[in-house]
Design a protein around this motif. Structure first.
Motif, PDB file in Angstrom:
ATOM      1  N   VAL A   2      -4.705  10.598   4.887  1.00  0.00           N
ATOM      2  CA  VAL A   2      -4.319   9.050   3.420  1.00  0.00           C
ATOM      3  C   VAL A   2      -6.081   9.317   2.948  1.00  0.00           C
ATOM      4  CG1 VAL A   2      -4.355   6.057   4.008  1.00  0.00           C
ATOM      5  CG2 VAL A   2      -3.301   7.946   5.220  1.00  0.00           C
ATOM      6  N   VAL A   6      -4.967   3.464   0.585  1.00  0.00           N
ATOM      7  CA  VAL A   6      -3.974   2.458   0.429  1.00  0.00           C
ATOM      8  C   VAL A   6      -4.360   1.470  -0.589  1.00  0.00           C
ATOM      9  CG1 VAL A   6      -2.444   0.646   1.428  1.00  0.00           C
ATOM     10  CG2 VAL A   6      -3.850   3.039   3.002  1.00  0.00           C
ATOM     11  N   ARG A  13       2.543  -2.338  -0.032  1.00  0.00           N
ATOM     12  CA  ARG A  13       0.882  -1.493   0.180  1.00  0.00           C
ATOM     13  C   ARG A  13       1.610   0.062  -0.417  1.00  0.00           C
ATOM     14  NH1 ARG A  13       0.144  -1.639   5.951  1.00  0.00           N
ATOM     15  NH2 ARG A  13       2.101  -2.090   6.420  1.00  0.00           N
ATOM     16  N   ALA A  22       0.337   4.048  -0.071  1.00  0.00           N
ATOM     17  CA  ALA A  22      -0.602   5.294   1.138  1.00  0.00           C
ATOM     18  C   ALA A  22      -0.442   6.470   0.084  1.00  0.00           C
ATOM     19  CB  ALA A  22      -0.040   5.418   2.519  1.00  0.00           C
TER      20      ALA A  22
END
Length: 85
Positions: free
Chosen positions: A3, A6, A14, A16
């Protein structure tokens, strides 16, 4: 995958942003030779199961590589991982 960041959108959902963390993804699927020259970047949106009460979108930022093997039929390829359909 890793990741990168975010983001929370105005509606509470959200996003990511993912990048490829496995160096094996640089290997050409046609010949297996590892590439060291990036051709470009593409974004894909893999689907996932719902997470929590808010929405979650995944954006995978993948590199497109040149295959440097002259005898290979592929000119370029995009990173892929066997665990992501």
């Amino acid at each position: 995958m890793a990741v990168e960041r975010v983001e929370r959108l105005a509606d509470g959902s959200r996003v990511a942003w993912l990048v490829t963390a496995d160096e094996a993804a640089r290997a050409c699927p046609g010949c297996g030779v590892f590439s060291g020259r990036v051709k470009g970047v593409v974004r894909t949106r893999p689907r996932d199961l719902p997470c929590g009460s808010g929405g979650l979108q995944l954006v995978w930022v993948k590199r497109r590589w040149y295959c440097r093997e002259p005898l290979c039929g592929r000119g370029s390829f995009t990173e892929s991982l066997p665990v992501v359909a």
